[in-house]
Design a protein around this motif. Structure first.
Motif, PDB file in Angstrom:
ATOM      1  N   ASN A 521      39.058  36.337  37.629  1.00  0.00           N
ATOM      2  CA  ASN A 521      38.254  37.278  38.418  1.00  0.00           C
ATOM      3  C   ASN A 521      36.793  37.060  38.023  1.00  0.00           C
ATOM      4  OD1 ASN A 521      40.190  38.945  39.993  1.00  0.00           O
ATOM      5  ND2 ASN A 521      40.977  39.430  37.958  1.00  0.00           N
ATOM      6  N   TYR A 522      36.169  36.093  38.697  1.00  0.00           N
ATOM      7  CA  TYR A 522      34.772  35.798  38.396  1.00  0.00           C
ATOM      8  C   TYR A 522      33.907  37.022  38.683  1.00  0.00           C
ATOM      9  CZ  TYR A 522      30.680  32.770  37.882  1.00  0.00           C
ATOM     10  OH  TYR A 522      29.512  32.181  37.445  1.00  0.00           O
ATOM     11  N   GLN A 523      34.310  37.760  39.709  1.00  0.00           N
ATOM     12  CA  GLN A 523      33.713  39.056  40.017  1.00  0.00           C
ATOM     13  C   GLN A 523      34.859  40.056  40.184  1.00  0.00           C
ATOM     14  OE1 GLN A 523      31.613  37.882  43.563  1.00  0.00           O
ATOM     15  NE2 GLN A 523      29.650  37.660  42.488  1.00  0.00           N
ATOM     16  N   MET A 524      34.798  41.151  39.445  1.00  0.00           N
ATOM     17  CA  MET A 524      35.854  42.155  39.511  1.00  0.00           C
ATOM     18  C   MET A 524      35.910  42.761  40.905  1.00  0.00           C
ATOM     19  SD  MET A 524      38.266  43.882  38.184  1.00  0.00           S
ATOM     20  CE  MET A 524      39.150  45.401  38.513  1.00  0.00           C
ATOM     21  N   SER A 525      37.102  42.916  41.433  1.00  0.00           N
ATOM     22  CA  SER A 525      37.269  43.480  42.769  1.00  0.00           C
ATOM     23  C   SER A 525      36.764  44.915  42.811  1.00  0.00           C
ATOM     24  CB  SER A 525      38.744  43.436  43.185  1.00  0.00           C
ATOM     25  OG  SER A 525      39.522  44.177  42.265  1.00  0.00           O
ATOM     26  N   LYS A 526      36.261  45.325  43.950  1.00  0.00           N
ATOM     27  CA  LYS A 526      35.740  46.675  44.108  1.00  0.00           C
ATOM     28  C   LYS A 526      36.856  47.705  44.240  1.00  0.00           C
ATOM     29  CE  LYS A 526      31.463  45.061  46.248  1.00  0.00           C
ATOM     30  NZ  LYS A 526      30.562  45.130  47.430  1.00  0.00           N
ATOM     31  N   ASN A 527      38.037  47.239  44.584  1.00  0.00           N
ATOM     32  CA  ASN A 527      39.211  48.105  44.703  1.00  0.00           C
ATOM     33  C   ASN A 527      40.226  47.675  43.652  1.00  0.00           C
ATOM     34  OD1 ASN A 527      41.540  49.481  45.422  1.00  0.00           O
ATOM     35  ND2 ASN A 527      41.152  49.300  47.622  1.00  0.00           N
ATOM     36  N   PHE A 528      40.754  48.624  42.870  1.00  0.00           N
ATOM     37  CA  PHE A 528      41.667  48.260  41.795  1.00  0.00           C
ATOM     38  C   PHE A 528      42.958  47.648  42.327  1.00  0.00           C
ATOM     39  CE2 PHE A 528      45.270  49.433  39.067  1.00  0.00           C
ATOM     40  CZ  PHE A 528      44.950  48.678  37.952  1.00  0.00           C
ATOM     41  N   ASP A 529      43.456  48.113  43.482  1.00  0.00           N
ATOM     42  CA  ASP A 529      44.682  47.538  44.037  1.00  0.00           C
ATOM     43  C   ASP A 529      44.518  46.052  44.303  1.00  0.00           C
ATOM     44  OD1 ASP A 529      45.993  49.938  43.911  1.00  0.00           O
ATOM     45  OD2 ASP A 529      45.536  50.519  45.980  1.00  0.00           O
ATOM     46  N   ASP A 530      43.325  45.639  44.707  1.00  0.00           N
ATOM     47  CA  ASP A 530      43.087  44.215  44.934  1.00  0.00           C
ATOM     48  C   ASP A 530      43.193  43.418  43.634  1.00  0.00           C
ATOM     49  OD1 ASP A 530      42.706  44.493  47.663  1.00  0.00           O
ATOM     50  OD2 ASP A 530      40.560  44.896  47.458  1.00  0.00           O
ATOM     51  N   TYR A 531      42.797  44.033  42.519  1.00  0.00           N
ATOM     52  CA  TYR A 531      42.950  43.357  41.220  1.00  0.00           C
ATOM     53  C   TYR A 531      44.414  43.055  40.938  1.00  0.00           C
ATOM     54  CZ  TYR A 531      43.479  42.884  36.168  1.00  0.00           C
ATOM     55  OH  TYR A 531      43.840  42.433  34.928  1.00  0.00           O
ATOM     56  N   VAL A 532      45.281  44.041  41.192  1.00  0.00           N
ATOM     57  CA  VAL A 532      46.710  43.861  40.935  1.00  0.00           C
ATOM     58  C   VAL A 532      47.264  42.722  41.784  1.00  0.00           C
ATOM     59  CG1 VAL A 532      48.976  44.966  41.010  1.00  0.00           C
ATOM     60  CG2 VAL A 532      46.973  46.275  40.284  1.00  0.00           C
ATOM     61  N   HIS A 533      46.842  42.660  43.038  1.00  0.00           N
ATOM     62  CA  HIS A 533      47.337  41.601  43.910  1.00  0.00           C
ATOM     63  C   HIS A 533      46.719  40.244  43.560  1.00  0.00           C
ATOM     64  CE1 HIS A 533      49.740  44.042  46.625  1.00  0.00           C
ATOM     65  NE2 HIS A 533      48.788  44.963  46.580  1.00  0.00           N
ATOM     66  N   ARG A 534      45.506  40.249  43.095  1.00  0.00           N
ATOM     67  CA  ARG A 534      44.881  38.985  42.678  1.00  0.00           C
ATOM     68  C   ARG A 534      45.652  38.340  41.542  1.00  0.00           C
ATOM     69  NH1 ARG A 534      38.304  39.817  42.195  1.00  0.00           N
ATOM     70  NH2 ARG A 534      37.779  39.865  44.426  1.00  0.00           N
ATOM     71  N   ILE A 535      45.866  39.089  40.472  1.00  0.00           N
ATOM     72  CA  ILE A 535      46.540  38.500  39.316  1.00  0.00           C
ATOM     73  C   ILE A 535      48.004  38.203  39.620  1.00  0.00           C
ATOM     74  CG2 ILE A 535      44.968  39.717  37.772  1.00  0.00           C
ATOM     75  CD1 ILE A 535      47.317  41.546  37.010  1.00  0.00           C
ATOM     76  N   GLY A 536      48.538  38.804  40.689  1.00  0.00           N
ATOM     77  CA  GLY A 536      49.916  38.529  41.076  1.00  0.00           C
ATOM     78  C   GLY A 536      50.132  37.141  41.626  1.00  0.00           C
ATOM     79  N   ARG A 537      49.045  36.361  41.798  1.00  0.00           N
ATOM     80  CA  ARG A 537      49.217  34.968  42.248  1.00  0.00           C
ATOM     81  C   ARG A 537      49.730  34.075  41.116  1.00  0.00           C
ATOM     82  NH1 ARG A 537      50.580  36.126  46.219  1.00  0.00           N
ATOM     83  NH2 ARG A 537      50.240  38.274  45.576  1.00  0.00           N
ATOM     84  N   THR A 538      49.659  34.540  39.871  1.00  0.00           N
ATOM     85  CA  THR A 538      50.181  33.784  38.738  1.00  0.00           C
ATOM     86  C   THR A 538      51.343  34.559  38.118  1.00  0.00           C
ATOM     87  OG1 THR A 538      49.607  32.683  36.658  1.00  0.00           O
ATOM     88  CG2 THR A 538      48.619  34.841  37.058  1.00  0.00           C
ATOM     89  N   GLY A 539      52.061  33.915  37.203  1.00  0.00           N
ATOM     90  CA  GLY A 539      53.208  34.565  36.574  1.00  0.00           C
ATOM     91  C   GLY A 539      54.343  34.815  37.533  1.00  0.00           C
ATOM     92  N   ARG A 540      54.526  33.965  38.535  1.00  0.00           N
ATOM     93  CA  ARG A 540      55.562  34.138  39.545  1.00  0.00           C
ATOM     94  C   ARG A 540      56.777  33.286  39.209  1.00  0.00           C
ATOM     95  NH1 ARG A 540      53.173  36.336  44.293  1.00  0.00           N
ATOM     96  NH2 ARG A 540      54.752  35.430  45.640  1.00  0.00           N
ATOM     97  N   ALA A 541      57.933  33.704  39.750  1.00  0.00           N
ATOM     98  CA  ALA A 541      59.187  32.954  39.597  1.00  0.00           C
ATOM     99  C   ALA A 541      59.546  32.729  38.135  1.00  0.00           C
ATOM    100  CB  ALA A 541      59.106  31.621  40.341  1.00  0.00           C
TER     101      ALA A 541
END
Length: 599
Positions: A521-541
């Motif tokens: 997160n080079y720039q922190m998302s303005k909405n916290f829910d977006d942060y959760v979905h951003r980091i959800g792109r890793t640690g999958r499967a």
């Protein structure tokens, strides 16, 4: 009837008889009390055989002999508390008489809970584990995985739901579980809900050996023909929601007759899937086509309608016939207004990532599509709505447009939570961020890597910095890119031709890019829910991922407070780190002890 004898007369009579029967010969001498030490000395003399010396009182010897003889008759296995003394004996040598009644033995019919042969096996180290497992089956019953579907009890179903963190409710969120809700699938073969040909594709072609929790509960309830109820599923991103709605659609198409090409063009699709972004819509199309390609009969066609393609191009694709249509809300309304296709004959309507569509301002467009379906269709349409969060807007849509919906909530659970190490670091400026990325972070992580930013200008600046100062190959994804450019960027990252993708929140939800090792997160998302979905792109499967967030202290206090609490509560790897400087800047970790004090 004779009067009872008076108590006084009776006692007087007994006293006279007792007095008459007594004589001096039957009197018992008053015992002489001796100390403990004296008793020990006397007992020792008797055991040695020396007896009692002349001149010593024979009373001690008599007492010791009596006590020794009576004690020898006592069964050592008997409880001392159960020994009875008969005080009615007048003979001094047998004045202590211990009697025992076998009826009073409470251990006569005692049987251990475990048989002797099982107890012996438990003490044997080699067979202990197997023995304990067999004992558990004997006394606790077989585990639900070892039972047939008909052997399952209410307790087994409750245990299954708890293991997979499944909660189902009918009617509304506060109602008791509905009796019409079908039990979850234990395996793909349960109840013959899924045809064997489709099960073979799932297991042998796609290598999905068992359903995910959301698939277990959604498929039997949506694919059932006994009753028709809509479904609202609340589940985190990456939980297998795509197959949860694709499989019931394919089951319906499998059981129906193949429609001729002309009928497909005239009637339109049988299933409509709405997605918030172009990338997610095309990903659903790609996953559906993969499944259909293994089907082999070529009778099912999947088409997507997204922005970036002209009406002429969309018309050409739809003219080939369509069974499953995947679309974004805005582009679908354009096509409906231009009479490119009809959705009056659909059997299924799916809203995927419904909360994201609401966030992007598609609520009015969704309601427009739902109204057209309800007015234009003469038959009941099965509706499925999937979301990561249950907001008031989602509940309003469910109440207004869904028919007696089943509410399904699947919590991630501690064992199913993504294994993501979350690191929050303090940086002064963008130049410092880039230097840390270039020198300390990126060299130790493997591609693909996603870097999230908030502004398009930042993406272009950052891509140029990587191009000029590093050997990393970058691609960019944001809303100003054309559809062709966006598809090309995703293709470069998926195929390994690009190491890093710099993206806005367009790539935060729904996209499945395999093996992403790092999210920044080079720039922190303005909405916290977006942060959760951003980091959800890793640690999958089942993979372990890392998410690094840079903060400079100018972010929104409420968002950072939510971020801090989330990192404390979701520390699956046990390696989460939060910058002490950020904690101090935003006064975090003090439990608000001074927050409400008025000076």
């Amino acid at each position: 009837m004779a009067r009872p004898v008076k108590l006084g007369a009776l006692l007087g009579r007994l006293k006279k008889e007792d007095t008459a029967g007594n004589n001096d010969s039957n009197k018992i001498a008053k015992p002489k009390l001796i100390s403990k030490n004296e008793r020990c000395v006397m007992a020792k003399k008797l055991q040695v055989g020396g007896g009692v010396k002349n001149g010593e009182d024979d009373t001690y010897a008599d007492i010791l002999k009596v006590s020794t003889s009576t004690e020898s008759k006592i069964d050592p296995q008997k409880d001392e508390g159960e020994v009875k003394v008969d005080k009615r004996q007048n003979n001094s040598k047998s004045k202590f008489q211990f009697s025992w009644d076998l009826k009073d033995d409470t251990t006569s019919k005692y049987e251990p809970i475990l048989p002797k042969h099982l107890l012996n096996e438990i003490h044997n180290k080699h067979s202990r584990d197997k023995t304990l497992e067999s004992l558990e089956n004997v006394y606790m019953g077989k585990h639900w995985t070892d039972k047939t579907y008909q052997e399952m009890t209410d307790r087994d179903w409750r245990i299954l739901n708890e293991e997979f963190h499944i909660t189902t409710k009918g009617g509304n969120l506060n109602s008791i579980p509905d009796s019409n809700i079908r039990h979850p699938l234990r395996s793909w073969n349960d109840l013959d809900v899924i045809p064997k040909e489709l099960i073979d594709i799932l297991i042998n072609k796609l290598h999905f050996n068992s359903p995910t929790p959301i698939q277990r509960v959604a498929i039997p309830n949506v694919a059932s023909t006994n009753f028709r109820r809509d479904l609202l599923g609340v589940s985190a991103t990456g939980s297998g929601k795509t197959l949860a709605f694709i499989i019931p659609i394919l089951i319906k198409l499998y059981k129906e007759k193949i429609r001729p090409h002309s009928i497909k063009i005239m009637e339109g699709p049988k299933a409509l899937i709405l997605a918030p972004t172009r990338e997610l819509a095309q990903q659903i199309e790609r996953e559906s086509q993969k499944f259909v390609s293994f089907w082999g009969n070529g009778s099912c066609q999947v088409t997507s309608i997204v922005g970036g393609h002209s009406i002429e191009e969309i018309t050409h694709n739809v003219s080939k016939g369509c069974d499953i249509l995947v679309a974004t809300p805005g582009r679908l309304i354009d096509c409906l207004q231009n009479h490119v296709l009809s959705i009056n004959m659909i059997d299924f309507l799916v809203l995927d990532e419904a909360d994201k569509m609401i966030d992007l301002g598609f609520e009015d467009q969704i309601k427009t599509i739902l109204n057209q379906i309800n007015v234009g269709n003469n038959k009941l349409v099965r509706k499925m709505l999937f979301t990561a969060t249950l907001s008031p807007s989602i509940q309003s849509i469910a109440v207004s447009y869904m028919e007696n919906p089943i509410y399904v909530m699947v919590d991630s659970g501690e064992n199913q939570a993504p294994k993501i190490q979350q690191i929050v670091d303090y940086t002064i400026s963008d130049d410092v961020k880039f230097e840390r990325l270039k020198n300390n972070i990126l060299p130790i992580y493997k591609a693909p890597i996603i870097i999230f930013i908030n502004y398009k200008a930042t993406a272009d600046w950052l891509a140029k910095k990587f191009q000029d100062e590093t050997r990393f190959k970058c691609t960019i994804l944001h809303g100003s890119k054309s559809q062709e450019q966006r598809e090309h960027s995703l293709s470069l990252l998926r195929t390994g031709k690009a190491d890093i993708m710099i993206a806005t929140n367009v790539a935060a939800r729904g996209l499945d890019i395999p093996n992403v090792s790092l999210v920044v997160n080079y720039q922190m998302s303005k909405n916290f829910d977006d942060y959760v979905h951003r980091i959800g792109r890793t640690g999958r499967a089942g993979n372990i991922g890392t998410a690094i967030t840079f903060l400079d202290g100018n972010e929104d206090e409420q968002v950072i407070s939510q971020l801090y609490n989330y990192i404390q509560e979701n520390n699956v790897t046990g390696k989460n780190k939060f910058s002490p400087h950020i904690k101090e800047t935003f006064n975090l970790g003090t439990n608000g002890q001074f927050k409400n004090i008025i000076y």
